[in-house]
Design a protein around this motif. Structure first.
Motif, PDB file in Angstrom:
ATOM      1  N   THR A 160       0.842  -1.204   0.000  1.00  0.00           N
ATOM      2  CA  THR A 160       0.000   0.000   0.000  1.00  0.00           C
ATOM      3  C   THR A 160       0.874   1.250   0.000  1.00  0.00           C
ATOM      4  O   THR A 160       0.509   2.260  -0.606  1.00  0.00           O
ATOM      5  CB  THR A 160      -0.925   0.013   1.232  1.00  0.00           C
ATOM      6  N   SER A 161       2.041   1.180   0.643  1.00  0.00           N
ATOM      7  CA  SER A 161       2.905   2.368   0.697  1.00  0.00           C
ATOM      8  C   SER A 161       3.368   2.747  -0.707  1.00  0.00           C
ATOM      9  O   SER A 161       3.319   3.925  -1.091  1.00  0.00           O
ATOM     10  CB  SER A 161       4.113   2.095   1.596  1.00  0.00           C
ATOM     11  N   GLU A 162       3.784   1.752  -1.487  1.00  0.00           N
ATOM     12  CA  GLU A 162       4.259   2.049  -2.845  1.00  0.00           C
ATOM     13  C   GLU A 162       3.119   2.598  -3.699  1.00  0.00           C
ATOM     14  O   GLU A 162       3.302   3.515  -4.505  1.00  0.00           O
ATOM     15  CB  GLU A 162       4.840   0.775  -3.466  1.00  0.00           C
ATOM     16  N   PHE A 178      -5.680   3.688 -10.177  1.00  0.00           N
ATOM     17  CA  PHE A 178      -6.311   2.687  -9.314  1.00  0.00           C
ATOM     18  C   PHE A 178      -5.348   1.526  -9.132  1.00  0.00           C
ATOM     19  O   PHE A 178      -4.602   1.168 -10.041  1.00  0.00           O
ATOM     20  CB  PHE A 178      -7.666   2.217  -9.861  1.00  0.00           C
ATOM     21  N   GLY A 179      -5.383   0.941  -7.936  1.00  0.00           N
ATOM     22  CA  GLY A 179      -4.515  -0.191  -7.657  1.00  0.00           C
ATOM     23  C   GLY A 179      -5.238  -1.503  -7.896  1.00  0.00           C
ATOM     24  O   GLY A 179      -6.470  -1.593  -7.785  1.00  0.00           O
ATOM     25  N   ASP A 188     -10.060   4.028   0.573  1.00  0.00           N
ATOM     26  CA  ASP A 188      -9.361   5.314   0.600  1.00  0.00           C
ATOM     27  C   ASP A 188      -9.525   6.096  -0.702  1.00  0.00           C
ATOM     28  O   ASP A 188      -8.669   6.898  -1.055  1.00  0.00           O
ATOM     29  CB  ASP A 188      -7.867   5.106   0.905  1.00  0.00           C
ATOM     30  N   GLU A 189     -10.634   5.858  -1.403  1.00  0.00           N
ATOM     31  CA  GLU A 189     -10.815   6.573  -2.677  1.00  0.00           C
ATOM     32  C   GLU A 189     -10.979   8.075  -2.428  1.00  0.00           C
ATOM     33  O   GLU A 189     -11.626   8.476  -1.454  1.00  0.00           O
ATOM     34  CB  GLU A 189     -12.026   6.009  -3.446  1.00  0.00           C
ATOM     35  N   ILE A 199      -7.389   5.367  -5.780  1.00  0.00           N
ATOM     36  CA  ILE A 199      -7.791   4.335  -4.812  1.00  0.00           C
ATOM     37  C   ILE A 199      -6.689   3.269  -4.785  1.00  0.00           C
ATOM     38  O   ILE A 199      -6.190   2.847  -5.838  1.00  0.00           O
ATOM     39  CB  ILE A 199      -9.192   3.744  -5.132  1.00  0.00           C
ATOM     40  N   THR A 200      -6.298   2.855  -3.596  1.00  0.00           N
ATOM     41  CA  THR A 200      -5.165   1.932  -3.443  1.00  0.00           C
ATOM     42  C   THR A 200      -5.430   0.573  -4.075  1.00  0.00           C
ATOM     43  O   THR A 200      -4.559   0.005  -4.718  1.00  0.00           O
ATOM     44  CB  THR A 200      -4.805   1.756  -1.947  1.00  0.00           C
TER      45      THR A 200
END
Ligand SMILES: [Fe+2]
Ligand SMILES: [Fe+2]
Length: 263
Positions: A160-162, A178-179, A188-189, A199-200
């Motif tokens: 999530t950090s990257e 978007f991840g 977390d959008e 969004i992660t």
């Protein structure tokens, strides 16, 4: 106000349950949100691992415009038949030079002919050490500036950090980031200060009676035994996960909404 341009992004489609959910839920979803363009991550479509030419055809027939992938893109050798010749299929753009396929493309969409650039990149934390995805994004951004109205990135990564760092890095340049990859949707959008929707992780489309789409018991055994027990795709509780992004005529994000639909 002009009608916004709407993109639906569908998270990693895992095996048959994922394909069932997309097939059965996409038509209503498309109508409900007035969707102009659909992106789906297909890296787990073939039995949980990889993608085939037949499944690619199936996705295009469902009205999916672009299929992105990730670390599982090479798992099914059949994909090699199309990876170089199908422009609507993407693999992470930061694979080293000389690798088959492409990492981004520009697609004309809708009656208005909006030019959508879709880019696929992969993170490097707890993943294969590909080229730097941040610098790969810089190159894509330069390459498509002035040629695309919207730039949307599928950032396929574990950490999530990257992903969040990449979101900030692309803020003001990408229309949306978007991840994918973790198969678990994050809450977390947001629209970032520079105007990029973020969004992660948009989550997976597949069986939720599972560990990230795979059979629960086999997955638990893998952790208990620390041996390579072969995974099976789980069954039951089929859901579609993704996000809906809306953009102004200038290609700026105006909204992002998480989607999780139960079949
Ligand atoms: Fe995946
Ligand atoms: Fe992945």
């Amino acid at each position: 106000m002009d009608t916004p341009f709407t993109i639906l992004a569908i998270g990693d489609i895992v095996g048959k349950p994922g394909r069932n959910a997309v097939r059965d839920l996409l038509p209503a979803l498309r109508e409900r949100f007035n969707v102009d363009f659909v992106i789906a991550n297909g890296e787990n479509a073939a039995g949980g691992n990889g993608l085939t030419s037949a499944l690619m055809e199936e996705f295009l027939a469902l009205g999916i415009d672009v299929v992105t992938t990730g670390n599982h893109v090479w798992d099914n050798k059949d994909v090699e038949k199309i990876i170089d010749i199908e422009p609507r299929l993407l693999r992470p753009g930061n694979y080293p030079e000389g690798v088959a396929g492409r990492g981004h493309g520009i697609y004309q969409a809708g009656a208005r002919g909006v030019r959508v650039c879709v880019a696929n990149l992969m993170g490097r934390v707890h993943m294969a050490p590909l080229d730097c995805p941040f610098r790969a994004f810089d190159r894509i951004f330069l390459d498509v500036s002035g040629k695309a109205d919207i730039l949307i990135v599928d950032f396929h990564a574990e950490a999530t950090s990257e992903k969040r760092a990449f979101g900030w890095y692309a803020d003001g340049r990408a229309s949306a980031v978007f991840g994918t990859h973790t198969h678990v949707q994050t809450a977390d959008e947001e629209i970032q200060p520079g105007g990029t929707a973020y969004i992660t992780d948009i989550g997976m489309s597949g069986s939720f009676n599972s560990v990230i789409g795979m059979d629960r018991e086999k997955s638990v055994l893998r952790f208990l035994r620390q041996t390579k027990i072969k995974y099976d795709v789980a069954t039951g509780d089929e859901r579609l996960c993704g996000a809906v992004f809306r953009f102004s005529n200038e290609g700026r994000a105006v909204s992002v909404e998480r989607i999780m639909l139960v079949k």
